[in-house]
Design an enzyme around this catalytic site. Structure first.
Site, PDB file in Angstrom:
ATOM      1  N   GLY A 172       5.485   4.003  -8.841  1.00 55.45           N
ATOM      2  CA  GLY A 172       6.218   2.747  -9.019  1.00 55.45           C
ATOM      3  C   GLY A 172       5.244   1.579  -9.004  1.00 55.45           C
ATOM      4  N   HIS A 173       4.341   1.585  -8.011  1.00 54.71           N
ATOM      5  CA  HIS A 173       3.319   0.527  -7.952  1.00 54.71           C
ATOM      6  C   HIS A 173       2.417   0.593  -9.198  1.00 54.71           C
ATOM      7  CE1 HIS A 173       4.008   1.351  -3.500  1.00 54.71           C
ATOM      8  NE2 HIS A 173       4.267   0.071  -3.576  1.00 54.71           N
TER       9      HIS A 173
ATOM     10  N   LEU B  41       0.416   3.628  -2.134  1.00 52.48           N
ATOM     11  CA  LEU B  41       0.789   3.400  -3.538  1.00 52.48           C
ATOM     12  C   LEU B  41       1.324   4.670  -4.195  1.00 52.48           C
ATOM     13  CD1 LEU B  41      -2.177   1.117  -4.678  1.00 52.48           C
ATOM     14  CD2 LEU B  41       0.047   0.448  -3.734  1.00 52.48           C
TER      15      LEU B  41
ATOM     16  N   LYS C  81      13.245  -2.365  -8.197  1.00 51.16           N
ATOM     17  CA  LYS C  81      13.630  -1.498  -7.073  1.00 51.16           C
ATOM     18  C   LYS C  81      14.125  -2.345  -5.893  1.00 51.16           C
ATOM     19  CE  LYS C  81      13.253   1.883  -3.922  1.00 51.16           C
ATOM     20  NZ  LYS C  81      13.070   1.137  -2.710  1.00 51.16           N
ATOM     21  N   ASP C  82      13.411  -3.448  -5.630  1.00 52.70           N
ATOM     22  CA  ASP C  82      13.801  -4.354  -4.543  1.00 52.70           C
ATOM     23  C   ASP C  82      14.482  -5.554  -5.199  1.00 52.70           C
ATOM     24  OD1 ASP C  82      12.405  -3.109  -2.026  1.00 52.70           O
ATOM     25  OD2 ASP C  82      10.991  -2.962  -3.669  1.00 52.70           O
TER      26      ASP C  82
ATOM     27  N   GLY D  82       0.805  -1.210   0.000  1.00 51.64           N
ATOM     28  CA  GLY D  82       0.000   0.000   0.000  1.00 51.64           C
ATOM     29  C   GLY D  82       0.841   1.264   0.000  1.00 51.64           C
TER      30      GLY D  82
ATOM     31  N   LEU E 261      11.269   6.044  -6.370  1.00 50.97           N
ATOM     32  CA  LEU E 261      10.030   6.180  -5.603  1.00 50.97           C
ATOM     33  C   LEU E 261       9.965   5.101  -4.532  1.00 50.97           C
ATOM     34  CD1 LEU E 261       9.335   8.093  -7.924  1.00 50.97           C
ATOM     35  CD2 LEU E 261       7.055   7.104  -7.981  1.00 50.97           C
TER      36      LEU E 261
END
Ligand code: AMP
Length: 308
Positions: free
Chosen positions: A36-37, A33, A152-153, A31, A187
Site C-alpha cells: 500500500g505504501h 512498509l 485506506k484512511d 513505516g 493492507l
C-alpha cells in the site's frame, strides 16, 4: 537515496531540488512498509522529480501507549523498500527532532473541526489532532510539494485536505487507491499482529463493505438499510467486534440518511479483530477505486520477501 534524521537537512535537500526546477513528492508513513505504501511512492515517482518518504511513528496520534509500543518497526527493511520503490530522500526523524519537548506535548497543535469529529475521531479521542499536527509539521519541513495519502484512511485524508486548505499550505494533497490482498483484506501494517484465525476473520470488513455496496446496487436508498446489510455480514464473524459500519456523505462524513446520489456516498467500517483495530472503507459503487496487490504497485515488498 539520502537517509536524513534532521528536519533542517530534509528541508534543505528539498529546497535545493526546487531551486534546480524539480518538483517534489512527499509520502508520509509510519513505516512497517507494505505494498500500500509502495503504491504511494510509485505514484509520487510517476508524477514528481524528487520523492521523499517520511517514516515516523508519531506518538501524538496514539491514545493508547500499548498500541504505540506494539506498533511494528522494521526500519532496515523499510529503507530497502524505499530504495527499491525509487525514493530519493527518506526522512526518519527521532521523536526529539519532531517534538523537542517530548514527553511533554508541543505547545502548538492543530485541530480540524467537523470532519474529525465522528467515526475514528469519536473512537480515538485526540487521534486526528495528532495526525493533523504531525502532517502540518511534515508539510512545513517539505515545503511546496504534492503529498500522497491512501484512501485506506479515508477520514484522515479528509482531515489532511481540510488542514492544508485552512492553513494555506503550499501542498497538493493526492488521494490514492486502497491496495488489498487477493481475498479483499486491505493492507495494513497492523495485519502482521493477527493470528491465522483472526486474519481469516478480518476479511469480513471487506465482505461487509461489499454487502453495503450490494444493498445500494439492488435499490437500497437509505443509510439505515445499507448499515443493516453491513452489520448483518459483520455479525457472522464471532472473532470480530464491530465498532461502526456506516454510509456517509463522502465530503462531510456525516451519516447519510436518504441517499439520492449513490456516487456521493462512502461506506466506512471499523472493528476490533483480536488485538488489532482495523478500518476499511469503500466507494458505494462497485470496485470504484480499489486495486489488488501487484496490480498497481511495483511489487517491491513482494520481491524483497522472495529474496528473503
Ligand atoms: P501509515 O504508515 O499506516 O500511517 O500509512 C501511511 C500512508 O499509507 C497513509 O496515507 C495511508 O492511508 C496509506 N496506506 C496504508 N495502507 C494502505 C493501503 N492498503 N492502500 C493504500 N494506501 C495505504
Amino acid at each position: 537515496m539520502e537517509v536524513l534524521e534532521s528536519a533542517a537537512a530534509c528541508h534543505d535537500a528539498l529546497e535545493r531540488a526546487r531551486a534546480a526546477g524539480r518538483t517534489v513528492g512527499l509520502v508520509p508513513t509510519m513505516g512497517a512498509l507494505h505494498d500500500g505504501h509502495v503504491s504511494l511512492v510509485a505514484r509520487a515517482r510517476a508524477e514528481c522529480d524528487v520523492v521523499a518518504v517520511s517514516i515516523f511513528v508519531n506518538p501524538l496520534q496514539f491514545g493508547d501507549p500499548e498500541d504505540m509500543a506494539r506498533y511494528p518497526r522494521t526500519l532496515e527493511r523499510d529503507l530497502l523498500v524505499c530504495a527499491e520503490a525509487g525514493a530519493d530522500v527518506v526522512f526518519v526523524p527521532p521523536v526529539g527532532e519532531m517534538y523537542p519537548s517530548w514527553p511533554a506535548p508541543p505547545a502548538t497543535t492543530v485541530s480540524v473541526c467537523g470532519v474529525s469529529d465522528r467515526w475514528e475521531g469519536a473512537s480515538r479521542p485526540g487521534h486526528f489532532d495528532g495526525v493533523a499536527t504531525v502532517v502540518a509539521k511534515l508539510f512545513a519541513i517539505a515545503g511546496r510539494c504534492r503529498a500522497y495519502f491512501g484512501l485506506k484512511d479515508f477520514q484522515q485524508l479528509a482531515v489532511v485536505r481540510q488542514m492544508a486548505r485552512d492553513l494555506s499550505l503550499p501542498v497538493a494533497v493526492v488521494g490514492c487507491p486502497i491496495v488489498r490482498e487477493a481475498d479483499g483484506l486491505a493492507l495494513s501494517s497492523r495485519n502482521v499482529r493477527l493470528s491465522g484465525a483472526e486474519r481469516a476473520a478480518a476479511t469480513v470488513l471487506a465482505r461487509a463493505l461489499a454487502a453495503g455496496r450490494g444493498a445500494l446496487a439492488t435499490g437500497a436508498r437509505s443509510g439505515a438499510e445499507v448499515r443493516r446489510a453491513m452489520r448483518a455480514t459483520a455479525a457472522g464473524e464471532p472473532l470480530v467486534r464491530l465498532d461502526y459500519a456506516v454510509a456517509v456523505d463522502a465530503s462531510s462524513l456525516e451519516e447519510a440518511d436518504a441517499i439520492d446520489d449513490v456516487g456521493a456516498v462512502r461506506l466506512l467500517i471499523a472493528a476490533q479483530v483480536g488485538p488489532v483495530r482495523l478500518i476499511d472503507n469503500s466507494a458505494a459503487l462497485e470496485g470504484a477505486d480499489d486495486v489488488h496487490v501487484g496490480a498497481a504497485t511495483t511489487g517491491a515488498v513482494r520481491q524483497l520477501e522472495r529474496i528473503g
